[in-house]
Design an enzyme around this catalytic site. Structure first.
Site, PDB file in Angstrom:
ATOM      1  N   HIS A  34     -13.640  -0.301  -0.042  1.00  0.00           N
ATOM      2  CA  HIS A  34     -13.451   1.091  -0.354  1.00  0.00           C
ATOM      3  C   HIS A  34     -12.187   1.294  -0.864  1.00  0.00           C
ATOM      4  O   HIS A  34     -11.705   2.560  -1.275  1.00  0.00           O
ATOM      5  CB  HIS A  34     -13.483   2.018   1.151  1.00  0.00           C
ATOM      6  CG  HIS A  34     -12.094   1.534   1.917  1.00  0.00           C
ATOM      7  ND1 HIS A  34     -11.328   2.758   2.131  1.00  0.00           N
ATOM      8  CD2 HIS A  34     -11.981   0.761   2.962  1.00  0.00           C
ATOM      9  CE1 HIS A  34     -10.482   2.348   3.273  1.00  0.00           C
ATOM     10  NE2 HIS A  34     -10.710   1.203   3.371  1.00  0.00           N
ATOM     11  N   SER A  61     -11.137  -5.356   0.293  1.00  0.00           N
ATOM     12  CA  SER A  61     -11.922  -4.412   1.079  1.00  0.00           C
ATOM     13  C   SER A  61     -12.515  -3.383   0.100  1.00  0.00           C
ATOM     14  O   SER A  61     -11.919  -2.769  -0.842  1.00  0.00           O
ATOM     15  CB  SER A  61     -10.771  -3.257   1.916  1.00  0.00           C
ATOM     16  OG  SER A  61     -11.350  -2.295   2.175  1.00  0.00           O
ATOM     17  N   ASN A  93       0.623  -1.260   0.036  1.00  0.00           N
ATOM     18  CA  ASN A  93       0.008  -0.037   0.082  1.00  0.00           C
ATOM     19  C   ASN A  93       0.684   1.260   0.093  1.00  0.00           C
ATOM     20  O   ASN A  93       0.240   2.048  -0.492  1.00  0.00           O
ATOM     21  CB  ASN A  93      -0.926   0.002   1.269  1.00  0.00           C
ATOM     22  CG  ASN A  93      -0.247  -0.220   2.638  1.00  0.00           C
ATOM     23  OD1 ASN A  93       0.374  -1.562   2.746  1.00  0.00           O
ATOM     24  ND2 ASN A  93      -0.280   0.501   3.595  1.00  0.00           N
ATOM     25  N   THR A 101     -26.095  -9.834  11.436  1.00  0.00           N
ATOM     26  CA  THR A 101     -26.850  -9.616  10.376  1.00  0.00           C
ATOM     27  C   THR A 101     -26.162  -8.924   9.136  1.00  0.00           C
ATOM     28  O   THR A 101     -25.309  -7.936   9.329  1.00  0.00           O
ATOM     29  CB  THR A 101     -27.919  -8.630  10.882  1.00  0.00           C
ATOM     30  OG1 THR A 101     -28.600  -9.267  11.823  1.00  0.00           O
ATOM     31  CG2 THR A 101     -28.939  -8.419   9.822  1.00  0.00           C
ATOM     32  N   CYS A 141       3.786  12.282  11.981  1.00  0.00           N
ATOM     33  CA  CYS A 141       4.256  13.117  13.325  1.00  0.00           C
ATOM     34  C   CYS A 141       2.586  13.192  13.995  1.00  0.00           C
ATOM     35  O   CYS A 141       2.299  13.078  15.101  1.00  0.00           O
ATOM     36  CB  CYS A 141       4.946  14.163  13.288  1.00  0.00           C
ATOM     37  SG  CYS A 141       6.390  14.297  12.268  1.00  0.00           S
ATOM     38  N   GLN A 171      -4.875  -3.772  -1.913  1.00  0.00           N
ATOM     39  CA  GLN A 171      -4.522  -2.815  -2.840  1.00  0.00           C
ATOM     40  C   GLN A 171      -4.428  -3.354  -4.204  1.00  0.00           C
ATOM     41  O   GLN A 171      -4.288  -2.839  -5.099  1.00  0.00           O
ATOM     42  CB  GLN A 171      -2.989  -2.606  -2.529  1.00  0.00           C
ATOM     43  CG  GLN A 171      -2.784  -1.444  -1.452  1.00  0.00           C
ATOM     44  CD  GLN A 171      -3.487  -0.170  -1.529  1.00  0.00           C
ATOM     45  OE1 GLN A 171      -3.637   0.335  -2.525  1.00  0.00           O
ATOM     46  NE2 GLN A 171      -4.159   0.365  -0.366  1.00  0.00           N
TER      47      GLN A 171
END
Ligand SMILES: *Cc1c(COP(=O)(O)O)cnc(C)c1O
Length: 399
Positions: free
Chosen positions: A206, A204, A156, A242, A330, A184
């Protein structure tokens, strides 16, 4: 300052993608009209059940799998947790050793660390300077106690594509199972679970223009796997809860669209990426491309710029309407640079000055031009104020 700031250039598709209108349209009826519980027996459950069944066929078709080998869940992280914990725990009597790589997503690495605390043994394979795992290193690490090898299909951060078929073959030669995090890769690398020797695969929604919070785990028929989520008998008794019917329907439509023409999609995206890479390396001194020169995702460009800090690059780019990502975070509370970049042999300084640009369906050649017009100045400005910059190095004088 620039008109483009009003029309942001989104180049962070490895983090998430927008949802395609076709996907939203496919999902819409399942929020209200077809709201029923697919596990019920009355008439309201008919359409929801059909929607889930169709999505299962769509996901299976995209992977060269059978629909009964697809289990829906709540995303890539859950799929990774389930695959690794599930195999480790179900096969504990046979062995207690897991092999993975040093550059996996945290959903894999932190799961392996948890298993270590439960008494399992974990080997983290090194990668070469381009982020590739050598199948020979799997051969060296594997023992008769190894039950699982888990290596991602594509990384990724740096986009490097792994020789998964070869790694899977080594695992099988030694009686171990092979899991791959393909989050990916789906829509970018053609997947065939049989040809690639894959026993378990995570994906995945999204990451390929589908809904967030949706995912699936492919589990080869006959694979011993403990459940992760306990409760009702959904997903043939293997994953309780569900069903997220609209999400599952959207995932199915999205994977169908994403895998319809991978070659054509990659050709278009890679042409823009290559122009971006050439432009950046040609206009900014002391810059390097991270990841593999050819075995990389079509949409991924990852650079290191010496003497500057990734977060500062992001802030200045954001001010100019460009959304990207860095291997040093950071603000997320960790000053540690990317474990992926460090594993490829970069120094802490080089890893801190990294920038990831990941292209997607909505990007245009104009977007590439715009980034190329902004980035050299951003890096130059940061280098001029950076205490790390040696006198005269890495700065183009502006007049
Ligand atoms: C995004 C990502 C995940 C996590 O997926 P989620 O659906 O966000 O939980 C896992 N692995 C890789 C390689 C990813 O890029």
């Amino acid at each position: 300052m620039n008109d483009q700031a009003d029309r942001p250039v989104y180049m962070d598709h490895a983090a998430t993608t927008f949802m395609k209108p076709e996907v939203l349209a496919a999902m819409a009826p399942y929020f209200s009209q077809y709201f029923g519980n697919p596990s019920s027996l009355y008439r309201f459950s008919g359409e929801p059940r059909k929607g889930v069944d169709a999505a299962r066929r769509q996901v299976a078709a995209a992977l060269g799998a059978n629909p009964e080998e697809i289990y829906f869940c709540a995303g890539g992280s859950e799929a990774d947790n389930w695959a690794i914990k599930g195999v480790a725990l179900a096969n504990r009597k046979r062995g207690d050793h897991i092999i993975t790589s040093a550059i996996e997503h945290h959903a894999v690495l932190h799961t392996c660390e948890w298993l270590k605390r439960q008494g399992f043994l974990v080997t983290y394979l090194p990668v070469d300077e381009f982020g590739r795992v050598d199948p020979g290193s799997v051969e060296e690490a594997i023992t008769d106690r190894t039950t699982l090898v888990s290596v991602m299909t594509a990384n990724n951060e740096i986009g490097t594509i792994q020789p998964v078929a070869e790694i899977g073959r080594v695992a099988h030669d030694h009686g171990a199972l092979f899991h791959t995090d393909a989050v990916q890769a789906v829509g970018a690398v053609p997947i065939d679970v049989d040809a690639m020797n894959i026993d378990l695969l995570s994906l995945s929604g999204h990451k390929f223009y589908g809904p967030k919070g949706t995912g699936a785990l492919y589990v080869r028929r006959g694979t011993r796997l403990e459940n992760l989520v306990h409760g009702g008998g959904q997903e043939r008794g293997r994953r309780a809860g569900t069903e997220n019917v609209p999400g599952i329907v959207g995932l199915g439509r999205a994977i169908e669209l994403a895998t319809a023409d991978i070659e054509g999609h990659n050709r278009r995206i890679a042409a823009m990426r290559d122009r971006l890479i050439r432009g950046v390396l040609g206009s900014i001194p002391d810059a390097r491309l991270n990841g593999h020169p050819t075995e990389r995702l079509a949409n991924n460009a990852n650079f290191s710029f010496r003497y500057v800090e990734g977060e500062s690059i992001l802030l200045l780019l954001d001010a100019q309407g460009i959304c990207a990502s860095t291997g040093s975070a950071c603000s997320s509370g960790s000053l540690e640079p990317s474990h992926v970049l460090l594993a490829t042999g970069l120094s802490h300084e080089e890893a801190h000055g990294s920038l990831r640009l990941t292209l997607g369906d909505a990007n245009t050649e104009d977007d590439v031009d715009y980034v190329l017009s902004v980035l050299p100045d951003v890096i130059g400005r940061l280098r001029r104020i950076s205490p790390l910059t040696p006198p005269g190095a890495g700065v183009r004088e502006v007049d």
